[in-house]
Design a protein around this motif. Structure first.
Motif, PDB file in Angstrom:
ATOM      1  N   LEU A 228       0.823  -1.206   0.000  1.00  0.00           N
ATOM      2  CA  LEU A 228       0.000   0.000   0.000  1.00  0.00           C
ATOM      3  C   LEU A 228       0.859   1.260   0.000  1.00  0.00           C
ATOM      4  N   SER A 229       1.864   1.309   0.865  1.00  0.00           N
ATOM      5  CA  SER A 229       2.678   2.524   0.966  1.00  0.00           C
ATOM      6  C   SER A 229       3.598   2.709  -0.232  1.00  0.00           C
ATOM      7  N   TYR A 230       4.038   1.633  -0.860  1.00  0.00           N
ATOM      8  CA  TYR A 230       5.005   1.713  -1.962  1.00  0.00           C
ATOM      9  C   TYR A 230       4.305   1.828  -3.316  1.00  0.00           C
ATOM     10  N   ALA A 231       3.417   0.895  -3.618  1.00  0.00           N
ATOM     11  CA  ALA A 231       2.822   0.814  -4.953  1.00  0.00           C
ATOM     12  C   ALA A 231       1.417   1.386  -5.025  1.00  0.00           C
ATOM     13  N   GLY A 232       0.729   1.478  -3.880  1.00  0.00           N
ATOM     14  CA  GLY A 232      -0.679   1.833  -3.891  1.00  0.00           C
ATOM     15  C   GLY A 232      -1.535   0.626  -4.219  1.00  0.00           C
ATOM     16  N   THR A 233      -2.817   0.698  -3.892  1.00  0.00           N
ATOM     17  CA  THR A 233      -3.720  -0.406  -4.204  1.00  0.00           C
ATOM     18  C   THR A 233      -5.101   0.155  -4.513  1.00  0.00           C
ATOM     19  N   ARG A 234      -6.039  -0.741  -4.855  1.00  0.00           N
ATOM     20  CA  ARG A 234      -7.361  -0.326  -5.303  1.00  0.00           C
ATOM     21  C   ARG A 234      -8.420  -0.740  -4.282  1.00  0.00           C
ATOM     22  N   ASP A 235      -9.318   0.187  -3.970  1.00  0.00           N
ATOM     23  CA  ASP A 235     -10.402  -0.093  -3.041  1.00  0.00           C
ATOM     24  C   ASP A 235     -11.356  -1.112  -3.673  1.00  0.00           C
ATOM     25  N   PRO A 236     -11.631  -2.240  -3.007  1.00  0.00           N
ATOM     26  CA  PRO A 236     -12.492  -3.259  -3.608  1.00  0.00           C
ATOM     27  C   PRO A 236     -13.944  -2.813  -3.762  1.00  0.00           C
ATOM     28  N   VAL A 237     -14.359  -1.757  -3.063  1.00  0.00           N
ATOM     29  CA  VAL A 237     -15.749  -1.289  -3.147  1.00  0.00           C
ATOM     30  C   VAL A 237     -15.922  -0.279  -4.277  1.00  0.00           C
ATOM     31  N   THR A 238     -15.100   0.759  -4.304  1.00  0.00           N
ATOM     32  CA  THR A 238     -15.272   1.850  -5.276  1.00  0.00           C
ATOM     33  C   THR A 238     -14.340   1.764  -6.474  1.00  0.00           C
ATOM     34  N   GLY A 239     -13.260   0.993  -6.361  1.00  0.00           N
ATOM     35  CA  GLY A 239     -12.275   0.937  -7.425  1.00  0.00           C
ATOM     36  C   GLY A 239     -11.284   2.081  -7.397  1.00  0.00           C
ATOM     37  N   LEU A 240     -11.405   2.981  -6.400  1.00  0.00           N
ATOM     38  CA  LEU A 240     -10.479   4.102  -6.302  1.00  0.00           C
ATOM     39  C   LEU A 240      -9.112   3.635  -5.796  1.00  0.00           C
ATOM     40  N   VAL A 241      -8.065   4.300  -6.266  1.00  0.00           N
ATOM     41  CA  VAL A 241      -6.690   3.964  -5.874  1.00  0.00           C
ATOM     42  C   VAL A 241      -6.265   4.861  -4.720  1.00  0.00           C
ATOM     43  N   TRP A 242      -5.564   4.277  -3.741  1.00  0.00           N
ATOM     44  CA  TRP A 242      -4.964   5.095  -2.689  1.00  0.00           C
ATOM     45  C   TRP A 242      -3.616   4.484  -2.283  1.00  0.00           C
ATOM     46  N   GLY A 243      -2.766   5.306  -1.647  1.00  0.00           N
ATOM     47  CA  GLY A 243      -1.446   4.835  -1.222  1.00  0.00           C
ATOM     48  C   GLY A 243      -0.336   5.489  -2.018  1.00  0.00           C
ATOM     49  N   GLY A 244       0.747   4.745  -2.231  1.00  0.00           N
ATOM     50  CA  GLY A 244       1.890   5.261  -2.985  1.00  0.00           C
ATOM     51  C   GLY A 244       2.535   6.452  -2.309  1.00  0.00           C
ATOM     52  N   MET A 245       3.058   6.254  -1.108  1.00  0.00           N
ATOM     53  CA  MET A 245       3.589   7.347  -0.298  1.00  0.00           C
ATOM     54  C   MET A 245       5.008   7.730  -0.710  1.00  0.00           C
ATOM     55  N   VAL A 246       5.305   9.031  -0.635  1.00  0.00           N
ATOM     56  CA  VAL A 246       6.674   9.516  -0.801  1.00  0.00           C
ATOM     57  C   VAL A 246       6.991  10.454   0.358  1.00  0.00           C
ATOM     58  N   ALA A 247       8.251  10.435   0.791  1.00  0.00           N
ATOM     59  CA  ALA A 247       8.727  11.285   1.877  1.00  0.00           C
ATOM     60  C   ALA A 247       9.685  12.312   1.299  1.00  0.00           C
ATOM     61  N   THR A 248       9.387  13.587   1.495  1.00  0.00           N
ATOM     62  CA  THR A 248      10.196  14.681   0.954  1.00  0.00           C
ATOM     63  C   THR A 248      10.744  15.509   2.101  1.00  0.00           C
ATOM     64  N   GLY A 249      12.052  15.690   2.127  1.00  0.00           N
ATOM     65  CA  GLY A 249      12.615  16.459   3.231  1.00  0.00           C
ATOM     66  C   GLY A 249      14.117  16.583   3.160  1.00  0.00           C
ATOM     67  N   GLY A 250      14.698  16.980   4.280  1.00  0.00           N
ATOM     68  CA  GLY A 250      16.131  17.216   4.339  1.00  0.00           C
ATOM     69  C   GLY A 250      16.779  16.583   5.547  1.00  0.00           C
ATOM     70  N   THR A 251      18.083  16.331   5.417  1.00  0.00           N
ATOM     71  CA  THR A 251      18.872  15.721   6.482  1.00  0.00           C
ATOM     72  C   THR A 251      20.172  16.497   6.645  1.00  0.00           C
ATOM     73  N   VAL A 252      20.535  16.762   7.890  1.00  0.00           N
ATOM     74  CA  VAL A 252      21.817  17.374   8.222  1.00  0.00           C
ATOM     75  C   VAL A 252      22.579  16.403   9.116  1.00  0.00           C
ATOM     76  N   GLY A 253      23.780  16.031   8.711  1.00  0.00           N
ATOM     77  CA  GLY A 253      24.578  15.082   9.474  1.00  0.00           C
ATOM     78  C   GLY A 253      25.941  15.645   9.844  1.00  0.00           C
ATOM     79  N   LEU A 254      26.436  15.247  11.011  1.00  0.00           N
ATOM     80  CA  LEU A 254      27.766  15.618  11.476  1.00  0.00           C
ATOM     81  C   LEU A 254      28.497  14.356  11.904  1.00  0.00           C
ATOM     82  N   SER A 255      29.794  14.318  11.665  1.00  0.00           N
ATOM     83  CA  SER A 255      30.587  13.171  12.101  1.00  0.00           C
ATOM     84  C   SER A 255      31.962  13.642  12.561  1.00  0.00           C
TER      85      SER A 255
END
Length: 457
Positions: A228-255
């Protein structure tokens, strides 16, 4: 002086000139070899097995102060030649996770094919294609709870489905990358053939401020927790698609890690999570760790340390009704992990074995069945997922090896198991790396280098 000239040319981006100067400097001042039987000593020519061998150990002095002809120069030259080498890599990456059929159950096979092509001087372009196949099983029509917690079934009143199709997805992801010294960038799409497609990619820059390493990254990546989170899937009742999540953001690292007995690192990441017909979300994660190298030799390393993590999402979106995202999203998660790893390398073979133990505490808030649809929520009698909180523990184990079959071909394998009360994935990868221009400049790495799918970037 020739060595210093080589370093200047490299910093300015003239890698071919730097290699030429380095080779002439080493020809004038070759390194005396104390042993011909260990990777701990440098061999600028092929060994008796036909495999190129170079020392990995860093210099005692600063690079700018190393005398011409030192062992460190061979390693530097090998790294520069590596950037000018065409590489063809591929792998079979398999991940399995038991769970509720049709929902959190997960079987994924990803087959990345990658060509790393050198361009002008110190630049390199990477072309990637990943074949992805996912199977999440089938909802059990005889299990009332499974049925009611999928799609809009809990809101269905008439003509509701009585059987369900297998939840599966397959497609091909395409990606192109660019690399120049400490800068990397890539751009691509989630697999074509999935019900949802998203553009993904990122840029990353590494910097040095004295002994401190700084890493800055902006990225948009898929959430690969479930079908569901990666590819998305189809609602068996309505046929509508939901899912397919993407995360957008930034990372700051120190070492702060010079490769000695002790080293430390930390990073902070903030992301916005979006998808198709799902509630938006966001998360923040802070991690810090200490590395302790108990044995720290060129061809052997025993290491441990301590890692701490603070993590939290704005909303609980971890379920599988319409509008939920299907990814683990606690509102608070705190953990402490102690790893233990051992790596060793021989002339053609390197291997790593390791594991970790951890303790954690998490809190997940209650969530509505249908966060994006008020009518569905009302039709479900305002059904909600219960809140939960409490302590937990986990452990992991893994083993990996890499073998240099010929001067230009490397094969490797990695197996990893993770175990906790509600999360127990198994992963397996078999990969091959081929230097298309002939003999690989470097030997097998002490820490194996599996070829990973684009979805794990």
């Amino acid at each position: 002086m020739m060595y210093l000239d080589s370093q200047i040319q490299r910093r300015e981006g003239y890698l071919d000139k730097a290699i030429d100067i380095e080779q002439r400097a080493l020809a004038q001042s070759p390194v005396p070899l104390s042993s011909y039987h260990s990777l701990s000593t440098l061999k600028p020519v092929a060994s008796s097995s036909g495999v190129s061998v170079f020392q990995i150990e860093p210099p005692i002095l600063e690079p700018s102060a190393v005398a011409s002809g030192s062992a460190y120069q061979y390693k530097q030259m090998a790294d520069m030649i590596e950037m000018r080498t065409n590489w063809l890599d591929t792998a079979v990456d398999y991940l399995s996770l038991n769970g509720t059929q049709g929902q959190s159950y997960y079987r994924a096979t990803e087959i990345p094919l990658e060509w790393k092509m050198p361009m002008r001087s110190d630049e390199r372009v990477t072309f990637r294609a990943d074949q992805v196949n996912i199977n999440a099983g089938t909802i059990d029509a005889g299990n009332a709870y499974q049925v009611s917690t999928f799609g809009s079934m809990a809101a269905c009143k008439t003509n509701c489905p009585t059987s369900f199709s297998n939840q599966s997805a397959s497609g091909t992801a395409l990606n192109i990358g660019y690399e120049k010294q400490n800068f990397k960038a890539d751009f691509g799409m989630t697999p074509l053939g999935f019900l949802t497609q998203n553009w993904i990619g990122g840029v990353k820059q590494k910097l040095d401020a004295g002994p401190v390493g700084i890493s800055l990254e902006l990225a948009r990546r898929p959430m690969t927790s479930t079908l569901l989170s990666y590819a998305g899937t189809r609602d068996p009742v309505t046929g509508l698609v939901w899912g397919g999540m993407v995360a957008t953001g930034g990372t700051v690292g120190l070492s702060l890690d010079q490769g000695g007995t002790f080293g430390g690192w930390t990073y902070y990441r903030a992301r916005s999570l979006t998808g198709t017909n799902v509630q938006s979300n966001s998360d923040n994660q802070f991690m810090a760790g200490l590395n302790y190298r108990i044995i720290n030799e060129t061809d052997r390393q025993l290491s441990s340390g301590l890692t701490g993590m603070l993590w939290g999402f704005k909303r609980n979106a971890g379920e599988f009704t319409y509008g939920q995202g299907g990814y683990y999203s606690p509102q608070s998660y705190r953990s402490v992990t102690v790893p233990l790893n051992y790596a060793q390398r021989f002339a053609r073979l390197s291997y790593v074995i390791g594991g970790s133990v951890s303790t954690n505490w998490s809190r997940t808030d209650a969530a509505p069945y249908f966060p994006t649809n008020a009518q569905y929520q009302a039709d479900s009698n305002n059904a909600t997922y219960s809140a939960s909180s409490g302590p937990g523990s986990a452990y992991s184990a893994y083993a990996a090896w890499e073998y240099q079959v010929s001067p230009s071909v490397f094969v490797g394998n990695r197996l990893k198991l993770e175990r906790s009360p509600y999360y127990a994935p198994n992963s397996f990868v078999l990969y091959i790396r081929i230097a298309l221009d002939g003999t690989a400049p470097n030997p097998v790495p002490l820490q194996t280098q599996p070829v990973i799918p684009t979805s794990r970037f």
